[in-house]
Design a protein around this motif. Structure first.
Motif, PDB file in Angstrom:
ATOM      1  N   LEU A   5      -1.871  59.540  32.770  1.00 34.65           N
ATOM      2  CA  LEU A   5      -1.117  60.523  33.546  1.00 34.65           C
ATOM      3  C   LEU A   5      -1.288  60.334  35.052  1.00 34.65           C
ATOM      4  O   LEU A   5      -0.724  61.065  35.830  1.00 34.65           O
ATOM      5  CB  LEU A   5      -1.563  61.947  33.182  1.00 34.65           C
ATOM      6  N   SER A   6      -2.073  59.320  35.427  1.00 33.93           N
ATOM      7  CA  SER A   6      -2.347  59.150  36.853  1.00 33.93           C
ATOM      8  C   SER A   6      -1.115  58.637  37.589  1.00 33.93           C
ATOM      9  O   SER A   6      -0.191  58.093  36.976  1.00 33.93           O
ATOM     10  CB  SER A   6      -3.499  58.164  37.046  1.00 33.93           C
ATOM     11  N   HIS A   7      -1.133  58.805  38.898  1.00 38.04           N
ATOM     12  CA  HIS A   7       0.009  58.369  39.718  1.00 38.04           C
ATOM     13  C   HIS A   7       0.234  56.872  39.608  1.00 38.04           C
ATOM     14  O   HIS A   7       1.375  56.409  39.510  1.00 38.04           O
ATOM     15  CB  HIS A   7      -0.212  58.755  41.186  1.00 38.04           C
ATOM     16  N   SER A   8      -0.860  56.103  39.608  1.00 37.94           N
ATOM     17  CA  SER A   8      -0.719  54.646  39.550  1.00 37.94           C
ATOM     18  C   SER A   8      -0.060  54.214  38.255  1.00 37.94           C
ATOM     19  O   SER A   8       0.782  53.329  38.236  1.00 37.94           O
ATOM     20  CB  SER A   8      -2.068  53.947  39.715  1.00 37.94           C
ATOM     21  N   PHE A   9      -0.441  54.879  37.160  1.00 36.93           N
ATOM     22  CA  PHE A   9       0.173  54.500  35.899  1.00 36.93           C
ATOM     23  C   PHE A   9       1.624  54.957  35.818  1.00 36.93           C
ATOM     24  O   PHE A   9       2.454  54.291  35.207  1.00 36.93           O
ATOM     25  CB  PHE A   9      -0.637  55.032  34.711  1.00 36.93           C
ATOM     26  N   ALA A  10       1.903  56.095  36.427  1.00 38.77           N
ATOM     27  CA  ALA A  10       3.292  56.551  36.452  1.00 38.77           C
ATOM     28  C   ALA A  10       4.143  55.555  37.243  1.00 38.77           C
ATOM     29  O   ALA A  10       5.254  55.199  36.837  1.00 38.77           O
ATOM     30  CB  ALA A  10       3.375  57.938  37.075  1.00 38.77           C
ATOM     31  N   ALA A  11       3.584  55.086  38.365  1.00 36.60           N
ATOM     32  CA  ALA A  11       4.294  54.098  39.179  1.00 36.60           C
ATOM     33  C   ALA A  11       4.478  52.798  38.403  1.00 36.60           C
ATOM     34  O   ALA A  11       5.555  52.184  38.429  1.00 36.60           O
ATOM     35  CB  ALA A  11       3.512  53.838  40.471  1.00 36.60           C
ATOM     36  N   LEU A  12       3.422  52.406  37.694  1.00 34.84           N
ATOM     37  CA  LEU A  12       3.510  51.202  36.870  1.00 34.84           C
ATOM     38  C   LEU A  12       4.638  51.354  35.857  1.00 34.84           C
ATOM     39  O   LEU A  12       5.413  50.425  35.614  1.00 34.84           O
ATOM     40  CB  LEU A  12       2.170  50.973  36.145  1.00 34.84           C
ATOM     41  N   GLY A  13       4.720  52.546  35.272  1.00 36.28           N
ATOM     42  CA  GLY A  13       5.757  52.824  34.286  1.00 36.28           C
ATOM     43  C   GLY A  13       7.151  52.622  34.853  1.00 36.28           C
ATOM     44  O   GLY A  13       8.028  52.059  34.190  1.00 36.28           O
ATOM     45  N   LYS A  14       7.327  53.049  36.119  1.00 34.97           N
ATOM     46  CA  LYS A  14       8.652  52.874  36.731  1.00 34.97           C
ATOM     47  C   LYS A  14       9.011  51.395  36.815  1.00 34.97           C
ATOM     48  O   LYS A  14      10.129  50.985  36.482  1.00 34.97           O
ATOM     49  CB  LYS A  14       8.677  53.500  38.140  1.00 34.97           C
ATOM     50  N   SER A  15       8.049  50.564  37.257  1.00 32.48           N
ATOM     51  CA  SER A  15       8.343  49.131  37.377  1.00 32.48           C
ATOM     52  C   SER A  15       8.571  48.487  36.030  1.00 32.48           C
ATOM     53  O   SER A  15       9.497  47.693  35.860  1.00 32.48           O
ATOM     54  CB  SER A  15       7.213  48.381  38.092  1.00 32.48           C
ATOM     55  N   THR A  16       7.732  48.842  35.052  1.00 30.00           N
ATOM     56  CA  THR A  16       7.892  48.181  33.749  1.00 30.00           C
ATOM     57  C   THR A  16       9.185  48.620  33.080  1.00 30.00           C
ATOM     58  O   THR A  16       9.787  47.843  32.330  1.00 30.00           O
ATOM     59  CB  THR A  16       6.704  48.475  32.807  1.00 30.00           C
ATOM     60  N   ARG A  17       9.630  49.836  33.378  1.00 31.79           N
ATOM     61  CA  ARG A  17      10.902  50.269  32.794  1.00 31.79           C
ATOM     62  C   ARG A  17      12.054  49.442  33.368  1.00 31.79           C
ATOM     63  O   ARG A  17      12.999  49.084  32.670  1.00 31.79           O
ATOM     64  CB  ARG A  17      11.142  51.759  33.069  1.00 31.79           C
ATOM     65  N   ARG A  18      11.906  49.103  34.671  1.00 30.34           N
ATOM     66  CA  ARG A  18      12.951  48.282  35.311  1.00 30.34           C
ATOM     67  C   ARG A  18      12.999  46.902  34.676  1.00 30.34           C
ATOM     68  O   ARG A  18      14.059  46.349  34.415  1.00 30.34           O
ATOM     69  CB  ARG A  18      12.643  48.141  36.805  1.00 30.34           C
ATOM     70  N   VAL A  19      11.806  46.336  34.438  1.00 30.52           N
ATOM     71  CA  VAL A  19      11.739  44.960  33.952  1.00 30.52           C
ATOM     72  C   VAL A  19      11.994  44.857  32.450  1.00 30.52           C
ATOM     73  O   VAL A  19      12.722  43.988  31.988  1.00 30.52           O
ATOM     74  CB  VAL A  19      10.347  44.359  34.278  1.00 30.52           C
ATOM     75  N   PHE A  20      11.373  45.743  31.679  1.00 27.25           N
ATOM     76  CA  PHE A  20      11.423  45.596  30.228  1.00 27.25           C
ATOM     77  C   PHE A  20      12.358  46.556  29.528  1.00 27.25           C
ATOM     78  O   PHE A  20      12.401  46.602  28.306  1.00 27.25           O
ATOM     79  CB  PHE A  20      10.017  45.792  29.638  1.00 27.25           C
ATOM     80  N   GLY A  21      13.095  47.333  30.288  1.00 23.64           N
ATOM     81  CA  GLY A  21      13.981  48.285  29.624  1.00 23.64           C
ATOM     82  C   GLY A  21      13.250  49.576  29.329  1.00 23.64           C
ATOM     83  O   GLY A  21      12.041  49.668  29.419  1.00 23.64           O
ATOM     84  N   SER A  22      14.034  50.589  28.943  1.00 25.39           N
ATOM     85  CA  SER A  22      13.467  51.931  28.839  1.00 25.39           C
ATOM     86  C   SER A  22      12.384  52.060  27.776  1.00 25.39           C
ATOM     87  O   SER A  22      11.299  52.566  28.030  1.00 25.39           O
ATOM     88  CB  SER A  22      14.593  52.927  28.571  1.00 25.39           C
ATOM     89  N   ARG A  23      12.685  51.597  26.570  1.00 31.40           N
ATOM     90  CA  ARG A  23      11.749  51.859  25.478  1.00 31.40           C
ATOM     91  C   ARG A  23      10.422  51.149  25.663  1.00 31.40           C
ATOM     92  O   ARG A  23       9.362  51.770  25.717  1.00 31.40           O
ATOM     93  CB  ARG A  23      12.382  51.463  24.148  1.00 31.40           C
ATOM     94  N   LEU A  24      10.471  49.823  25.814  1.00 27.86           N
ATOM     95  CA  LEU A  24       9.234  49.054  25.940  1.00 27.86           C
ATOM     96  C   LEU A  24       8.536  49.358  27.268  1.00 27.86           C
ATOM     97  O   LEU A  24       7.321  49.511  27.330  1.00 27.86           O
ATOM     98  CB  LEU A  24       9.552  47.556  25.838  1.00 27.86           C
ATOM     99  N   GLY A  25       9.351  49.483  28.314  1.00 31.78           N
ATOM    100  CA  GLY A  25       8.795  49.727  29.639  1.00 31.78           C
ATOM    101  C   GLY A  25       7.987  51.014  29.704  1.00 31.78           C
ATOM    102  O   GLY A  25       6.959  51.103  30.358  1.00 31.78           O
ATOM    103  N   LYS A  26       8.438  52.016  28.959  1.00 35.68           N
ATOM    104  CA  LYS A  26       7.737  53.294  28.918  1.00 35.68           C
ATOM    105  C   LYS A  26       6.390  53.142  28.229  1.00 35.68           C
ATOM    106  O   LYS A  26       5.428  53.821  28.553  1.00 35.68           O
ATOM    107  CB  LYS A  26       8.621  54.262  28.120  1.00 35.68           C
ATOM    108  N   LEU A  27       6.352  52.251  27.252  1.00 35.14           N
ATOM    109  CA  LEU A  27       5.147  52.109  26.439  1.00 35.14           C
ATOM    110  C   LEU A  27       4.055  51.280  27.117  1.00 35.14           C
ATOM    111  O   LEU A  27       2.876  51.471  26.837  1.00 35.14           O
ATOM    112  CB  LEU A  27       5.496  51.461  25.090  1.00 35.14           C
ATOM    113  N   ILE A  28       4.459  50.367  27.987  1.00 33.57           N
ATOM    114  CA  ILE A  28       3.461  49.445  28.551  1.00 33.57           C
ATOM    115  C   ILE A  28       2.309  50.143  29.272  1.00 33.57           C
ATOM    116  O   ILE A  28       1.146  49.799  29.012  1.00 33.57           O
ATOM    117  CB  ILE A  28       4.132  48.366  29.436  1.00 33.57           C
ATOM    118  N   PRO A  29       2.558  51.112  30.140  1.00 35.10           N
ATOM    119  CA  PRO A  29       1.408  51.780  30.767  1.00 35.10           C
ATOM    120  C   PRO A  29       0.522  52.474  29.730  1.00 35.10           C
ATOM    121  O   PRO A  29      -0.711  52.507  29.878  1.00 35.10           O
ATOM    122  CB  PRO A  29       2.042  52.818  31.697  1.00 35.10           C
ATOM    123  N   ILE A  30       1.145  53.041  28.698  1.00 33.37           N
ATOM    124  CA  ILE A  30       0.361  53.698  27.648  1.00 33.37           C
ATOM    125  C   ILE A  30      -0.504  52.671  26.927  1.00 33.37           C
ATOM    126  O   ILE A  30      -1.668  52.930  26.612  1.00 33.37           O
ATOM    127  CB  ILE A  30       1.270  54.414  26.634  1.00 33.37           C
TER     128      ILE A  30
END
Lengths: 76, 532
Positions: B325-350
């Motif tokens: 839930l940290s800011h850094s992970f939320a930010a990471l989530g934004k980038s991974t969603r851009r690169v890997f698409g919504s579904r996978l990108g959302k999961l990567i930080p988790i």
């Protein structure tokens, strides 16, 4: 409430969010669902959900989640 | 004092009698004194560390509480005149201050734990690294004694401090009472890691003697003793032989040996927990469950909701949630969603948060690369489980396999079981290379050329003992199966005819006395988890 239900259904299409009021107590939502949900709620409603909000009473039902969202929208 | 020693039994009996004889308002003091006597008997010098943790956490919690009060007063005194922005600013300033206090206490306490537990691991690994890089330097090893229960009481106290920071609990006002929360002897050896909001009121409060409750507590402790002395200590003989001498055995023997290690560690750990919970229950204190039939798990994720529950929940609440839930992970989530698409990108930080969490779970178990591997292995299979969930559901749908049917469930349990046993190669082998060699040997020579002699002959247990082991394993399986189906065993026994009840008690006590492993090295056989 409709907005919230569609967010919930996207994360867990197999769960009945309208009627279920023991989402956490009955372990229907696991920690991954919670994190995914919190992420969606935070970006959709522009709120900050801290770890201290992650208690069963806030997430046991769709109504409880909506209440949490509204409370966080009003706080500073 | 070992739980299985006569001295401990005398100590416990005395304590329970005194506990129920003294005026109710002194009961917590009895527990405090008893806990410190227990601790000093085990480890007098190390009690210093216990005290340092108690004092530092207590005062930092009070400091955080005082800062929160000061902040509330400031805001309410000026509620009319402050804008929303100004309130936010004051809140953030207060938060930062509280965070600094928290971090200071965490660094101190985890620093102590880290240095005592992991210094040699880092010294050795660094020296090894120097050697590879041809640097002629050695970090000396230190001969450090690990205070009893340091991994447990450190986690329990810091959990409390974080709860105070989050506003979930109010800081304790009485340092003597808090000292009890940190040192409570049934938990100190190997957990369960408790939470302040569940435990404190019980510890500090008063309790009447209740016969039924005491009876149930005694039964639970008896079951724990049975698991530890009859099952675990017996299996240990074979386990030691397999791990000490694996090159002499075929794959099926090695695998069975590692399976028996699972049995040993389960019997030992859950047995110890049952003794702890049973003792506490006699005194009216309910410690949280730490095991829920772990070998019935349908996935690795499910396994960790059933095994060492208090640890995995601690890790979830104080590492996994804050990280993801940290800011850094939320930010990471934004980038991974851009690169890997919504579904996978959302999961990567988790997934990343999950891996880090399990890395901690792994190294909590010990200062060895095998535990790093153990942690990452578990984390990886949890991630795999999530990734394969949707494709698997589609597969099952297409082939008309019922998702909730017993057949599919059994398959999941068996697969999970194999994965768990493989993981245990790493938690028992002395080093990574040995673990890998054992796995290799298991795979390459799985089926023996000649099993007419049986699998576990000539390995330290004679035939009668082997037969007994099989019998008690079946008993264990039966009990666990009943528990999995929700049968409340102690209540059920209580409803039986008096002859049936006494037959069960007699068999239990008899088994422990006669079949308990009181070998030559009995005194040295202490709880595996006591070294934590």
């Amino acid at each position: 409430m409709e907005e919230l239900l569609s967010i919930l259904e996207e994360i867990r299409p197999d769960v009945d969010f309208i009627n279920n009021e023991r989402l956490i107590d009955d372990k229907i939502l696991d920690s991954f669902d919670i994190i995914s949900l919190v992420g969606e709620l935070a970006s959709h409603y522009d709120i900050e959900i801290g770890v201290e909000n992650l208690v069963p009473v806030n997430f046991n039902s769709a109504a409880a989640i909506l209440e949490l969202v509204q409370k966080l929208q009003e706080s500073y | 004092m070992s739980y299985t020693s006569g001295l401990f039994f005398i100590f416990l009996l005395t304590l329970i009698v005194v506990y129920f004889v003294v005026p109710k308002r002194f009961q917590w003091i009895v527990l405090l004194l008893g806990s410190y006597i227990f601790y000093l008997a085990a480890n007098p010098v190390s009690a210093l560390f216990l005290v340092v943790t108690t004092i530092s956490v207590f005062y930092c919690a009070r400091w955080i509480g005082k800062e929160e009060e000061r902040f509330s007063r400031e805001v309410s005194a000026n509620a009319e005149t402050l804008t929303r922005e100004q309130k936010k600013h004051i809140r953030n300033k207060s938060r930062r201050k509280k965070k600094l206090i928290l971090i200071g206490a965490l660094i101190l306490n985890f620093g102590i734990l880290f240095s005592l537990k992991y210094f040699n691991f880092f010294a050795n690994s660094t020296t090894y690294l120097f050697n590879i890089l041809s640097i002629d330097a050695t970090i000396p090893r230190l001969d450090l004694l690990l205070p009893l229960g340091i991994s447990f009481y450190t986690f329990q106290s810091t959990g409390y401090l974080i709860d105070v920071f989050r506003g979930k609990v109010k800081p304790d006002e009485n340092i003597a009472k808090f000292a009890l929360f940190v040192s409570f002897f049934p938990q100190i050896v190997q957990g369960p890691i408790g939470r302040h909001d569940e435990l404190a009121q019980q510890l500090y409060g008063s309790h009447e003697f209740d016969y039924t409750r005491a009876k149930f507590g005694l039964q639970l402790a008896l079951w724990g003793l049975f698991k530890k002395m009859v099952i675990a200590d017996r299996a240990a003989i074979l386990v030691d032989e397999v791990f000490g001498n694996f090159a002499a055995y075929e794959g099926v023997t090695i695998f069975s040996g590692v399976f028996l290690y699972c049995v040993q560690i389960y019997g030992d750990f859950s047995g110890g927990i049952d003794i702890s919970r049973g003792m506490a229950q006699i005194m009216g204190i309910n410690l949280r469950e730490n095991f829920k039939q772990p070998f019935f798990a349908t996935s690795i994720a499910d396994f960790w909701r059933r095994w060492h529950i208090s640890l995995s929940e601690w890790m979830r609440d104080y590492i996994f949630y804050p990280l993801s839930l940290s800011h850094s992970f939320a930010a990471l989530g934004k980038s991974t969603r851009r690169v890997f698409g919504s579904r996978l990108g959302k999961l990567i930080p988790i997934f990343l948060a999950q891996l880090i969490t399990f890395l901690f779970v792994g190294i909590w178990h010990g200062a060895n690369w095998t535990f790093v591997f153990f942690g990452l292995y578990n984390g990886l299979f949890i991630i795999l489980g999530i990734l394969t969930e949707q494709p698997l559901n589609r597969f099952k749908g297409r082939h008309n396999i019922s998702l909730t049917g017993i057949g599919w469930r059994v398959v999941n349990v068996l697969i999970t079981f194999v994965l768990v046993v493989i993981a245990r190669y790493f938690s028992r082998a002395p080093d990574l290379v040995t673990a890998l060699r054992m796995l290799k040997r298991t795979a390459l020579t799985f089926f023996p050329i000649d099993i007419s002699g049986g699998i576990f002959t000539e390995m330290g247990l004679n035939e009668k003992n082997l037969q007994l082991l099989v019998v008690v394993l079946l008993v264990l399986f039966l009990v666990e199966l009943l528990q999995e189906r929700g049968v409340q065993l102690r209540e059920k026994i209580a409803k039986q005819h008096v002859l049936v009840r006494w037959a069960i008690y007699f068999i239990a006590v008899f088994s422990i006395l006669i079949f308990g492993m009181y070998g030559i090295n009995y005194v040295a056989t202490d709880f595996i988890y006591m070294g934590f």
